[in-house]
Design a protein around this motif. Structure first.
Motif, PDB file in Angstrom:
ATOM      1  N   PRO A  16      -0.911  -1.185   3.427  1.00 55.51           N
ATOM      2  CA  PRO A  16      -1.230  -1.458   2.030  1.00 55.51           C
ATOM      3  C   PRO A  16      -2.524  -2.257   1.880  1.00 55.51           C
ATOM      4  O   PRO A  16      -2.761  -3.199   2.626  1.00 55.51           O
ATOM      5  CB  PRO A  16      -0.040  -2.290   1.530  1.00 55.51           C
ATOM      6  CG  PRO A  16       0.692  -2.761   2.716  1.00 55.51           C
ATOM      7  CD  PRO A  16       0.213  -2.000   3.920  1.00 55.51           C
ATOM      8  N   ASP A  18      -3.350  -4.584  -0.206  1.00 59.05           N
ATOM      9  CA  ASP A  18      -2.927  -5.558  -1.212  1.00 59.05           C
ATOM     10  C   ASP A  18      -3.963  -6.663  -1.323  1.00 59.05           C
ATOM     11  O   ASP A  18      -3.742  -7.818  -0.932  1.00 59.05           O
ATOM     12  CB  ASP A  18      -1.537  -6.109  -0.856  1.00 59.05           C
ATOM     13  CG  ASP A  18      -0.443  -5.079  -1.089  1.00 59.05           C
ATOM     14  OD1 ASP A  18      -0.635  -4.187  -1.943  1.00 59.05           O
ATOM     15  OD2 ASP A  18       0.601  -5.154  -0.425  1.00 59.05           O
ATOM     16  N   LYS A  39      -2.435   2.501   1.488  1.00 60.86           N
ATOM     17  CA  LYS A  39      -1.646   2.417   0.250  1.00 60.86           C
ATOM     18  C   LYS A  39      -2.412   1.588  -0.774  1.00 60.86           C
ATOM     19  O   LYS A  39      -2.811   0.449  -0.487  1.00 60.86           O
ATOM     20  CB  LYS A  39      -0.282   1.771   0.533  1.00 60.86           C
ATOM     21  CG  LYS A  39       0.636   1.759  -0.684  1.00 60.86           C
ATOM     22  CD  LYS A  39       2.042   1.340  -0.312  1.00 60.86           C
ATOM     23  CE  LYS A  39       2.271  -0.128  -0.354  1.00 60.86           C
ATOM     24  NZ  LYS A  39       2.204  -0.732  -1.690  1.00 60.86           N
ATOM     25  N   LYS A  68       4.587   2.793  -8.641  1.00 56.94           N
ATOM     26  CA  LYS A  68       6.006   2.526  -8.995  1.00 56.94           C
ATOM     27  C   LYS A  68       6.225   2.679 -10.498  1.00 56.94           C
ATOM     28  O   LYS A  68       6.692   1.766 -11.186  1.00 56.94           O
ATOM     29  CB  LYS A  68       6.436   1.138  -8.541  1.00 56.94           C
ATOM     30  CG  LYS A  68       6.360   0.913  -7.049  1.00 56.94           C
ATOM     31  CD  LYS A  68       7.012  -0.401  -6.667  1.00 56.94           C
ATOM     32  CE  LYS A  68       6.800  -0.753  -5.215  1.00 56.94           C
ATOM     33  NZ  LYS A  68       5.411  -1.144  -4.895  1.00 56.94           N
ATOM     34  N   LEU A 129      14.185  -2.121  -4.220  1.00 57.36           N
ATOM     35  CA  LEU A 129      13.071  -2.848  -3.596  1.00 57.36           C
ATOM     36  C   LEU A 129      13.560  -3.685  -2.403  1.00 57.36           C
ATOM     37  O   LEU A 129      14.657  -4.263  -2.440  1.00 57.36           O
ATOM     38  CB  LEU A 129      12.385  -3.746  -4.620  1.00 57.36           C
ATOM     39  CG  LEU A 129      11.624  -3.020  -5.737  1.00 57.36           C
ATOM     40  CD1 LEU A 129      11.220  -4.014  -6.836  1.00 57.36           C
ATOM     41  CD2 LEU A 129      10.407  -2.301  -5.191  1.00 57.36           C
ATOM     42  N   THR A 130      12.720  -3.746  -1.385  1.00 51.05           N
ATOM     43  CA  THR A 130      13.132  -4.368  -0.117  1.00 51.05           C
ATOM     44  C   THR A 130      13.216  -5.897  -0.178  1.00 51.05           C
ATOM     45  O   THR A 130      13.672  -6.517   0.775  1.00 51.05           O
ATOM     46  CB  THR A 130      12.147  -3.972   0.995  1.00 51.05           C
ATOM     47  OG1 THR A 130      10.815  -4.229   0.536  1.00 51.05           O
ATOM     48  CG2 THR A 130      12.272  -2.505   1.345  1.00 51.05           C
ATOM     49  N   PRO A 189       9.011   0.422   3.610  1.00 46.49           N
ATOM     50  CA  PRO A 189       8.415  -0.914   3.717  1.00 46.49           C
ATOM     51  C   PRO A 189       9.522  -1.854   4.207  1.00 46.49           C
ATOM     52  O   PRO A 189      10.607  -1.397   4.571  1.00 46.49           O
ATOM     53  CB  PRO A 189       7.987  -1.232   2.279  1.00 46.49           C
ATOM     54  CG  PRO A 189       8.647  -0.227   1.406  1.00 46.49           C
ATOM     55  CD  PRO A 189       9.418   0.752   2.249  1.00 46.49           C
ATOM     56  N   ARG A 192       9.108  -5.437   9.904  1.00 49.88           N
ATOM     57  CA  ARG A 192       8.499  -6.620  10.496  1.00 49.88           C
ATOM     58  C   ARG A 192       8.674  -6.626  12.013  1.00 49.88           C
ATOM     59  O   ARG A 192       9.799  -6.624  12.503  1.00 49.88           O
ATOM     60  CB  ARG A 192       9.153  -7.912   9.931  1.00 49.88           C
ATOM     61  CG  ARG A 192       8.723  -8.255   8.509  1.00 49.88           C
ATOM     62  CD  ARG A 192       7.269  -8.668   8.491  1.00 49.88           C
ATOM     63  NE  ARG A 192       6.784  -9.050   7.177  1.00 49.88           N
ATOM     64  CZ  ARG A 192       6.265  -8.212   6.267  1.00 49.88           C
ATOM     65  NH1 ARG A 192       6.174  -6.919   6.521  1.00 49.88           N
ATOM     66  NH2 ARG A 192       5.813  -8.662   5.117  1.00 49.88           N
ATOM     67  N   GLN A 201      10.083 -10.401   2.119  1.00 48.99           N
ATOM     68  CA  GLN A 201      10.947  -9.241   2.377  1.00 48.99           C
ATOM     69  C   GLN A 201      12.340  -9.720   2.784  1.00 48.99           C
ATOM     70  O   GLN A 201      12.467 -10.696   3.522  1.00 48.99           O
ATOM     71  CB  GLN A 201      10.353  -8.379   3.494  1.00 48.99           C
ATOM     72  CG  GLN A 201       8.987  -7.810   3.186  1.00 48.99           C
ATOM     73  CD  GLN A 201       9.035  -6.663   2.173  1.00 48.99           C
ATOM     74  OE1 GLN A 201      10.105  -6.292   1.703  1.00 48.99           O
ATOM     75  NE2 GLN A 201       7.878  -6.130   1.830  1.00 48.99           N
ATOM     76  N   VAL A 219       5.595   1.286   6.163  1.00 49.85           N
ATOM     77  CA  VAL A 219       4.551   0.572   5.416  1.00 49.85           C
ATOM     78  C   VAL A 219       4.523  -0.857   5.953  1.00 49.85           C
ATOM     79  O   VAL A 219       5.511  -1.589   5.821  1.00 49.85           O
ATOM     80  CB  VAL A 219       4.867   0.546   3.901  1.00 49.85           C
ATOM     81  CG1 VAL A 219       3.780  -0.216   3.150  1.00 49.85           C
ATOM     82  CG2 VAL A 219       5.013   1.962   3.355  1.00 49.85           C
ATOM     83  N   ILE A 220       3.425  -1.224   6.581  1.00 50.08           N
ATOM     84  CA  ILE A 220       3.344  -2.579   7.162  1.00 50.08           C
ATOM     85  C   ILE A 220       2.027  -3.213   6.714  1.00 50.08           C
ATOM     86  O   ILE A 220       0.949  -2.715   7.039  1.00 50.08           O
ATOM     87  CB  ILE A 220       3.423  -2.545   8.703  1.00 50.08           C
ATOM     88  CG1 ILE A 220       4.662  -1.747   9.141  1.00 50.08           C
ATOM     89  CG2 ILE A 220       3.481  -3.969   9.254  1.00 50.08           C
ATOM     90  CD1 ILE A 220       4.851  -1.671  10.642  1.00 50.08           C
ATOM     91  N   GLY A 221       2.167  -4.308   5.952  1.00 52.61           N
ATOM     92  CA  GLY A 221       0.992  -4.941   5.379  1.00 52.61           C
ATOM     93  C   GLY A 221       0.613  -6.238   6.044  1.00 52.61           C
ATOM     94  O   GLY A 221      -0.153  -6.268   7.018  1.00 52.61           O
ATOM     95  N   ARG A 222       1.175  -7.335   5.564  1.00 54.50           N
ATOM     96  CA  ARG A 222       0.697  -8.662   5.963  1.00 54.50           C
ATOM     97  C   ARG A 222       0.686  -8.929   7.466  1.00 54.50           C
ATOM     98  O   ARG A 222      -0.233  -9.638   7.925  1.00 54.50           O
ATOM     99  CB  ARG A 222       1.479  -9.741   5.191  1.00 54.50           C
ATOM    100  CG  ARG A 222       1.027  -9.811   3.722  1.00 54.50           C
ATOM    101  CD  ARG A 222       2.004 -10.541   2.844  1.00 54.50           C
ATOM    102  NE  ARG A 222       3.195  -9.729   2.580  1.00 54.50           N
ATOM    103  CZ  ARG A 222       4.205 -10.108   1.807  1.00 54.50           C
ATOM    104  NH1 ARG A 222       4.163 -11.299   1.221  1.00 54.50           N
ATOM    105  NH2 ARG A 222       5.229  -9.315   1.605  1.00 54.50           N
TER     106      ARG A 222
HETATM  107  O1  LIG Z   1      10.738  -1.626  -1.814  1.00 60.48           O
HETATM  108  C1  LIG Z   1       9.514  -1.794  -1.650  1.00 60.48           C
HETATM  109  C2  LIG Z   1       8.579  -0.926  -2.167  1.00 60.48           C
HETATM  110  C3  LIG Z   1       7.248  -1.139  -1.922  1.00 60.48           C
HETATM  111  N1  LIG Z   1       6.843  -2.199  -1.196  1.00 60.48           N
HETATM  112  C4  LIG Z   1       5.389  -2.359  -0.952  1.00 60.48           C
HETATM  113  O2  LIG Z   1       5.137  -2.283   0.458  1.00 60.48           O
HETATM  114  C5  LIG Z   1       4.176  -3.251   0.850  1.00 60.48           C
HETATM  115  C6  LIG Z   1       4.787  -4.162   1.886  1.00 60.48           C
HETATM  116  O3  LIG Z   1       3.856  -5.127   2.278  1.00 60.48           O
HETATM  117  P1  LIG Z   1       4.181  -6.225   3.396  1.00 60.48           P
HETATM  118  O4  LIG Z   1       2.968  -7.085   3.401  1.00 60.48           O
HETATM  119  O5  LIG Z   1       4.389  -5.472   4.689  1.00 60.48           O
HETATM  120  O6  LIG Z   1       5.403  -6.963   2.984  1.00 60.48           O
HETATM  121  C7  LIG Z   1       3.717  -3.958  -0.412  1.00 60.48           C
HETATM  122  O7  LIG Z   1       2.522  -3.348  -0.841  1.00 60.48           O
HETATM  123  C8  LIG Z   1       4.812  -3.679  -1.432  1.00 60.48           C
HETATM  124  O8  LIG Z   1       4.301  -3.532  -2.742  1.00 60.48           O
HETATM  125  C9  LIG Z   1       7.760  -3.074  -0.677  1.00 60.48           C
HETATM  126  O9  LIG Z   1       7.416  -4.070   0.003  1.00 60.48           O
HETATM  127  N2  LIG Z   1       9.094  -2.830  -0.917  1.00 60.48           N
END
Ligand SMILES: O=c1ccn([C@@H]2O[C@H](COP(=O)(O)O)[C@@H](O)[C@H]2O)c(=O)[nH]1
Length: 243
Positions: A16, A18, A39, A68, A129-130, A189, A192, A201, A219-222
């Motif tokens: 992502p 973000d 993303k 979303k 949502l997670t 997402p 971790r 999360q 989906v792995i962001g931070r």
């Molecule tokens: O249920 C959900 C749906 C979307 N997201 C999105 O995924 C990334 C997760 O980012 P991290 O940094 O890995 O936590 C983020 O953009 C959310 O908007 C989600 O986390 N959960």
């Protein structure tokens, strides 16, 4: 979904963007050339607008437009039609918008893509949502179902409405993979690695556990984007995923 099952690690990771600005986003994209799917979420799309999508395409990237969407059918349809014209690969709507909205959204996305002569996006229904725990679901949101039952109902609604996949926690991936049609794509997402913080999360698994549970994409962001060295974090994640 044989093709999806055979994807290599880097093709299964969605990172992502973000961040708040186009400059910050492109700096990250150019720093991590191995990432193939980016993303674009609400923060960046609202602040930068669709020009960023063009710049990602120019760099041959696949795009997950994570807006979303959740509204009445007519409004969902208008937004999906417009988003599909950008030629994005994935687009999200909330499954809890209901069947009429989801079916209308799907048809509109196909129309928008046809008008722009681009392939239609895979429309994904966001289940639960997670960041939501069982406790939050029961005591804040007052949903009188077990978390897994509620998620399953939303996933089935997405499937029955003709969507191409769902967004779900990896903790429910195993159940959903066994219950849904194999044609449904599971994007997870809430992933971790053991070496990263959980942040906000709640329902998480490690990347290897998520894939073993049946996730097609992670989906792995931070853990990557907030690391001191994002390149090293990305490499470490890919290593974690090697058999
Ligand atoms: O249920 C959900 C749906 C979307 N997201 C999105 O995924 C990334 C997760 O980012 P991290 O940094 O890995 O936590 C983020 O953009 C959310 O908007 C989600 O986390 N959960």
């Amino acid at each position: 979904m044989g093709d999806l099952d055979n994807l290599q690690a880097a093709d299964r990771l969605i990172v992502p963007l973000d961040v708040a600005t186009e400059t910050a986003a492109l700096a990250l994209v150019d720093r991590l050339p191995q990432v193939r799917i980016w993303k674009v979420g609400l923060e960046l799309f609202v602040s930068s607008g669709p020009e960023l999508l063009r710049l990602l395409k120019q760099r041959q990237k696949r795009i997950f437009l994570d807006l979303k969407l959740h509204d009445i059918p007519n409004t969902m349809a208008g937004a999906c039609r417009a988003a599909a014209r950008y030629g994005v690969d994935f687009l999200t709507v909330h499954a809890s918008a209901g069947k009429a909205a989801l079916m209308t959204a799907r048809a509109a996305a196909q129309e928008g893509a046809a008008e722009a002569e681009v392939p239609p996006p895979r429309l994904l229904g966001v289940t639960l949502l997670t960041n939501i725990s069982s406790r939050t679901l029961a005591f804040e949101l007052k949903v009188p179902l077990e978390l897994t039952d509620y998620t399953l109902q939303l996933a089935l609604l997405a499937q029955d409405s003709g969507l191409g996949g769902i967004v779900c926690s990896p903790q429910e991936a195993d159940l959903l993979r066994r219950t849904l049609s194999p044609a449904m794509t599971l994007v997870c997402p809430g992933v971790r690695p053991a070496w990263a913080q959980q942040d906000d999360q709640q329902r998480v698994l490690t990347p290897a556990q998520a894939l073993a549970a049946g996730a097609h994409y992670l989906v792995i962001g931070r853990p990557i984007t907030a690391a001191a060295a994002p390149e090293a974090a990305f490499q470490r994640l890919c290593q974690d995923l090697l058999p």
